[in-house]
Design a protein around this motif. Structure first.
Motif, PDB file in Angstrom:
ATOM      1  N   VAL A   1      70.099 -10.096  -1.924  1.00 13.81           N
ATOM      2  CA  VAL A   1      71.317 -10.695  -2.609  1.00 13.81           C
ATOM      3  C   VAL A   1      70.939  -9.835  -3.844  1.00 13.81           C
ATOM      4  CG1 VAL A   1      72.273 -11.768  -4.307  1.00 13.81           C
ATOM      5  CG2 VAL A   1      71.915 -12.675  -2.150  1.00 13.81           C
ATOM      6  N   LEU A   2      69.765  -9.657  -4.070  1.00  8.33           N
ATOM      7  CA  LEU A   2      69.643  -8.884  -5.648  1.00  8.33           C
ATOM      8  C   LEU A   2      69.533  -7.633  -5.766  1.00  8.33           C
ATOM      9  CD1 LEU A   2      67.418  -8.134  -7.807  1.00  8.33           C
ATOM     10  CD2 LEU A   2      65.576  -8.407  -6.711  1.00  8.33           C
ATOM     11  N   TYR A   3      69.469  -7.002  -3.657  1.00  5.35           N
ATOM     12  CA  TYR A   3      69.715  -5.018  -3.706  1.00  5.35           C
ATOM     13  C   TYR A   3      71.042  -5.083  -4.167  1.00  5.35           C
ATOM     14  CZ  TYR A   3      64.744  -3.485  -1.754  1.00  5.35           C
ATOM     15  OH  TYR A   3      64.128  -3.076  -2.526  1.00  5.35           O
ATOM     16  N   GLY A   4      72.071  -6.157  -3.648  1.00  6.98           N
ATOM     17  CA  GLY A   4      73.109  -5.586  -3.095  1.00  6.98           C
ATOM     18  C   GLY A   4      74.078  -6.162  -4.924  1.00  6.98           C
ATOM     19  N   VAL A   5      73.227  -6.562  -5.920  1.00  7.19           N
ATOM     20  CA  VAL A   5      73.843  -7.275  -6.740  1.00  7.19           C
ATOM     21  C   VAL A   5      73.142  -5.431  -7.944  1.00  7.19           C
ATOM     22  CG1 VAL A   5      73.154  -8.010  -9.337  1.00  7.19           C
ATOM     23  CG2 VAL A   5      73.667  -9.627  -7.340  1.00  7.19           C
ATOM     24  N   VAL A   6      72.445  -5.233  -7.952  1.00  4.05           N
ATOM     25  CA  VAL A   6      71.929  -3.868  -8.235  1.00  4.05           C
ATOM     26  C   VAL A   6      72.245  -2.749  -7.822  1.00  4.05           C
ATOM     27  CG1 VAL A   6      69.849  -2.316  -9.268  1.00  4.05           C
ATOM     28  CG2 VAL A   6      69.378  -5.482  -8.873  1.00  4.05           C
ATOM     29  N   LEU A   7      72.884  -2.818  -6.601  1.00  3.52           N
ATOM     30  CA  LEU A   7      73.644  -1.484  -5.665  1.00  3.52           C
ATOM     31  C   LEU A   7      74.807  -1.508  -6.698  1.00  3.52           C
ATOM     32  CD1 LEU A   7      72.752  -1.843  -2.438  1.00  3.52           C
ATOM     33  CD2 LEU A   7      71.378   0.096  -3.969  1.00  3.52           C
ATOM     34  N   VAL A   8      75.317  -2.679  -6.685  1.00  9.18           N
ATOM     35  CA  VAL A   8      76.653  -2.666  -7.327  1.00  9.18           C
ATOM     36  C   VAL A   8      76.809  -1.779  -8.953  1.00  9.18           C
ATOM     37  CG1 VAL A   8      78.458  -3.960  -8.017  1.00  9.18           C
ATOM     38  CG2 VAL A   8      77.821  -3.733  -5.641  1.00  9.18           C
ATOM     39  N   GLY A   9      75.695  -2.416  -9.583  1.00  6.49           N
ATOM     40  CA  GLY A   9      75.655  -1.956 -10.879  1.00  6.49           C
ATOM     41  C   GLY A   9      74.645  -0.771 -10.955  1.00  6.49           C
ATOM     42  N   ALA A  10      75.288  -0.042 -10.217  1.00  6.14           N
ATOM     43  CA  ALA A  10      73.965   1.460 -10.729  1.00  6.14           C
ATOM     44  C   ALA A  10      75.416   2.122  -9.981  1.00  6.14           C
ATOM     45  CB  ALA A  10      73.049   1.856  -9.377  1.00  6.14           C
ATOM     46  N   ALA A  11      76.270   1.313  -8.692  1.00  4.14           N
ATOM     47  CA  ALA A  11      76.782   2.584  -8.527  1.00  4.14           C
ATOM     48  C   ALA A  11      78.807   2.368  -9.045  1.00  4.14           C
ATOM     49  CB  ALA A  11      77.906   2.211  -7.188  1.00  4.14           C
ATOM     50  N   SER A  12      78.497   1.033  -9.831  1.00  3.03           N
ATOM     51  CA  SER A  12      79.686   1.434 -11.377  1.00  3.03           C
ATOM     52  C   SER A  12      79.301   1.867 -11.811  1.00  3.03           C
ATOM     53  CB  SER A  12      79.768  -0.350 -11.345  1.00  3.03           C
ATOM     54  OG  SER A  12      80.099  -1.539 -10.376  1.00  3.03           O
ATOM     55  N   LEU A  13      77.937   2.227 -12.798  1.00  6.16           N
ATOM     56  CA  LEU A  13      77.760   2.866 -13.940  1.00  6.16           C
ATOM     57  C   LEU A  13      77.901   4.332 -13.501  1.00  6.16           C
ATOM     58  CD1 LEU A  13      76.743   2.781 -16.306  1.00  6.16           C
ATOM     59  CD2 LEU A  13      74.201   3.325 -15.447  1.00  6.16           C
ATOM     60  N   GLY A  14      77.668   4.380 -12.526  1.00  2.00           N
ATOM     61  CA  GLY A  14      77.803   6.382 -11.886  1.00  2.00           C
ATOM     62  C   GLY A  14      79.567   6.531 -11.901  1.00  2.00           C
ATOM     63  N   THR A  15      80.404   5.403 -11.228  1.00  2.00           N
ATOM     64  CA  THR A  15      81.712   5.052 -11.375  1.00  2.00           C
ATOM     65  C   THR A  15      82.215   5.925 -12.780  1.00  2.00           C
ATOM     66  OG1 THR A  15      81.936   4.486  -9.452  1.00  2.00           O
ATOM     67  CG2 THR A  15      83.961   4.560 -10.193  1.00  2.00           C
ATOM     68  N   VAL A  16      81.842   4.528 -13.675  1.00  2.00           N
ATOM     69  CA  VAL A  16      82.180   4.387 -15.217  1.00  2.00           C
ATOM     70  C   VAL A  16      81.761   5.705 -15.700  1.00  2.00           C
ATOM     71  CG1 VAL A  16      81.921   3.621 -16.930  1.00  2.00           C
ATOM     72  CG2 VAL A  16      82.282   2.416 -15.547  1.00  2.00           C
ATOM     73  N   LEU A  17      81.215   6.380 -15.362  1.00  2.00           N
ATOM     74  CA  LEU A  17      80.823   7.975 -16.347  1.00  2.00           C
ATOM     75  C   LEU A  17      81.832   8.902 -15.711  1.00  2.00           C
ATOM     76  CD1 LEU A  17      76.587   7.259 -16.968  1.00  2.00           C
ATOM     77  CD2 LEU A  17      78.370   6.704 -17.941  1.00  2.00           C
ATOM     78  N   THR A  18      82.425   9.092 -14.389  1.00  2.00           N
ATOM     79  CA  THR A  18      83.177  10.874 -14.182  1.00  2.00           C
ATOM     80  C   THR A  18      84.239   9.785 -13.646  1.00  2.00           C
ATOM     81  OG1 THR A  18      82.101   9.047 -12.460  1.00  2.00           O
ATOM     82  CG2 THR A  18      80.845  11.039 -12.640  1.00  2.00           C
ATOM     83  N   VAL A  19      84.993   8.597 -13.536  1.00  2.00           N
ATOM     84  CA  VAL A  19      86.322   8.243 -13.526  1.00  2.00           C
ATOM     85  C   VAL A  19      87.057   7.666 -14.555  1.00  2.00           C
ATOM     86  CG1 VAL A  19      87.887   7.097 -11.334  1.00  2.00           C
ATOM     87  CG2 VAL A  19      85.026   8.100 -10.951  1.00  2.00           C
ATOM     88  N   ASP A  20      88.329   8.749 -14.654  1.00  2.00           N
ATOM     89  CA  ASP A  20      89.472   8.157 -15.287  1.00  2.00           C
ATOM     90  C   ASP A  20      89.391   6.602 -15.841  1.00  2.00           C
ATOM     91  OD1 ASP A  20      89.018  10.918 -16.387  1.00  2.00           O
ATOM     92  OD2 ASP A  20      91.475  10.797 -15.013  1.00  2.00           O
ATOM     93  N   SER A  21      89.472   6.390 -16.444  1.00  2.00           N
ATOM     94  CA  SER A  21      89.578   4.904 -16.766  1.00  2.00           C
ATOM     95  C   SER A  21      90.825   3.752 -16.232  1.00  2.00           C
ATOM     96  CB  SER A  21      89.050   3.832 -18.259  1.00  2.00           C
ATOM     97  OG  SER A  21      91.092   4.419 -18.602  1.00  2.00           O
ATOM     98  N   GLN A  22      92.078   4.862 -16.000  1.00  2.00           N
ATOM     99  CA  GLN A  22      93.119   4.097 -15.438  1.00  2.00           C
ATOM    100  C   GLN A  22      93.257   4.513 -14.206  1.00  2.00           C
ATOM    101  OE1 GLN A  22      92.926   6.583 -16.579  1.00  2.00           O
ATOM    102  NE2 GLN A  22      94.099   8.963 -16.137  1.00  2.00           N
ATOM    103  N   LEU A  23      92.210   5.249 -13.223  1.00  2.00           N
ATOM    104  CA  LEU A  23      91.674   5.411 -12.305  1.00  2.00           C
ATOM    105  C   LEU A  23      90.879   3.750 -11.505  1.00  2.00           C
ATOM    106  CD1 LEU A  23      91.777   8.848 -11.429  1.00  2.00           C
ATOM    107  CD2 LEU A  23      93.247   7.471 -11.579  1.00  2.00           C
TER     108      LEU A  23
END
Length: 294
Positions: free
Chosen positions: A127-149
């Motif tokens: 569970v810990l790994y899952g939460v942390v991985l989703v958080g890291a992937a979300s951060l990488g996505t937010v920094l590169t993908v336009d907000s409307q996408l």
């Protein structure tokens, strides 16, 4: 049981494996989501103009409304899921290599309780790994993908739940493989080669040469990736109930873009990978219930 679980947490926390694998898991999830975010942010360039027009007409929405952030998140989470698999290998195989398994089994009322305590403990780590991985992937996505996408709130919650489910099952899968093999080095090397190279080659060759599109949807790596990746594929009508008129090549390409080539749906991937996990976990349980200790 409570004391056995507490002992398992203490044993894990006194080693470097939990954070030694968590750090690269976070880095890989972040970097891969960052890279795929750059790639898929302009999905027309990634997919091709003709395929884009075809898909737009089928979905009935314009390119600016496609939740391509799901694709970047899926790739980040999927590549990071390799590390809880490796972490799970240490649960039993690591104890055999460090010669601590005798103490573990002899201080518990029976081996069944000792193994159950390990399972519960490593579910929590999953569970810990899952939460942390989703958080890291979300951060990488937010920094590169336009907000409307970016994915909607329900889609993000779906990815979070699927990511946790995937890492929990991946951890248990790793425990089973390590328990059956009884070797950390052998299990880790074999798993890395198979999950990263062998199965991916099999899936690509099966599609390119044999026109088999479903192989990734039944093999271990493809199914664990499909738990999260198929959510992205379903958003583009390429998994679950597929769009009528969607040709096999475009469907497979969209699934590949989501990190889940061959996936039927997220829940089918979860069920199939649960089956793989059960085979190895139960096998490892049975082997260690009778294995001699010294």
């Amino acid at each position: 049981m409570g004391r056995l679980i507490k002992a398992e947490f203490r044993k894990t926390l006194t080693t470097k494996s939990w954070w030694g694998l968590l750090i690269p898991a976070v880095l890989f999830a972040f970097v891969f989501s960052l890279g795929w975010g750059f790639t898929t942010n302009d999905f027309t360039d990634f997919l091709g103009s003709s395929d884009t027009r075809e898909l737009t007409s089928m979905l009935g929405i314009n390119v600016g409304e496609w939740p391509v952030g799901l694709l970047a998140m899926a790739h980040g989470i999927n590549v990071g899921t390799l590390f809880p698999v490796i972490f799970g290998v240490f649960a039993l195989a690591g104890e055999y290599s460090k010669k601590t398994i005798s103490t573990t089994f002899l201080t518990a009322p029976n081996r069944g309780l000792a193994l159950s305590a390990k399972m519960i403990t490593y579910v929590a780590w999953g569970v810990l790994y899952g939460v942390v991985l989703v958080g890291a992937a979300s951060l990488g996505t937010v920094l590169t993908v336009d907000s409307q996408l970016m994915p909607s709130a329900p889609q993000f919650l779906g990815v979070l739940g699927a990511g946790i489910l995937a890492t929990v099952l991946a951890t248990l899968f790793g425990i089973g493989v390590g328990a059956m093999w009884n070797s950390v080095v052998g299990s880790v090397i074999t798993l890395v080669i198979y999950l990263l190279i062998v199965e991916n080659l099999l899936v690509i060759v099966a599609f390119g040469w044999l026109d088999v599109t479903w192989l990734g949807g039944v093999l271990p790596n493809g199914t664990v990736n499909g738990i999260v990746g198929a959510i992205g594929a379903e958003a583009f009508g390429a998994a679950g109930v597929t769009l009528p008129g969607l040709d096999d090549e475009l469907q497979w390409a969209l699934q590949y873009a989501a990190g889940a080539p061959g996936a039927f749906s997220w829940w089918a991937s979860a069920l199939i990978f649960t089956g793989w996990t059960a085979i190895f976990f139960v096998g490892g349980w049975l082997v260690n219930a009778r294995r001699d200790i010294t």
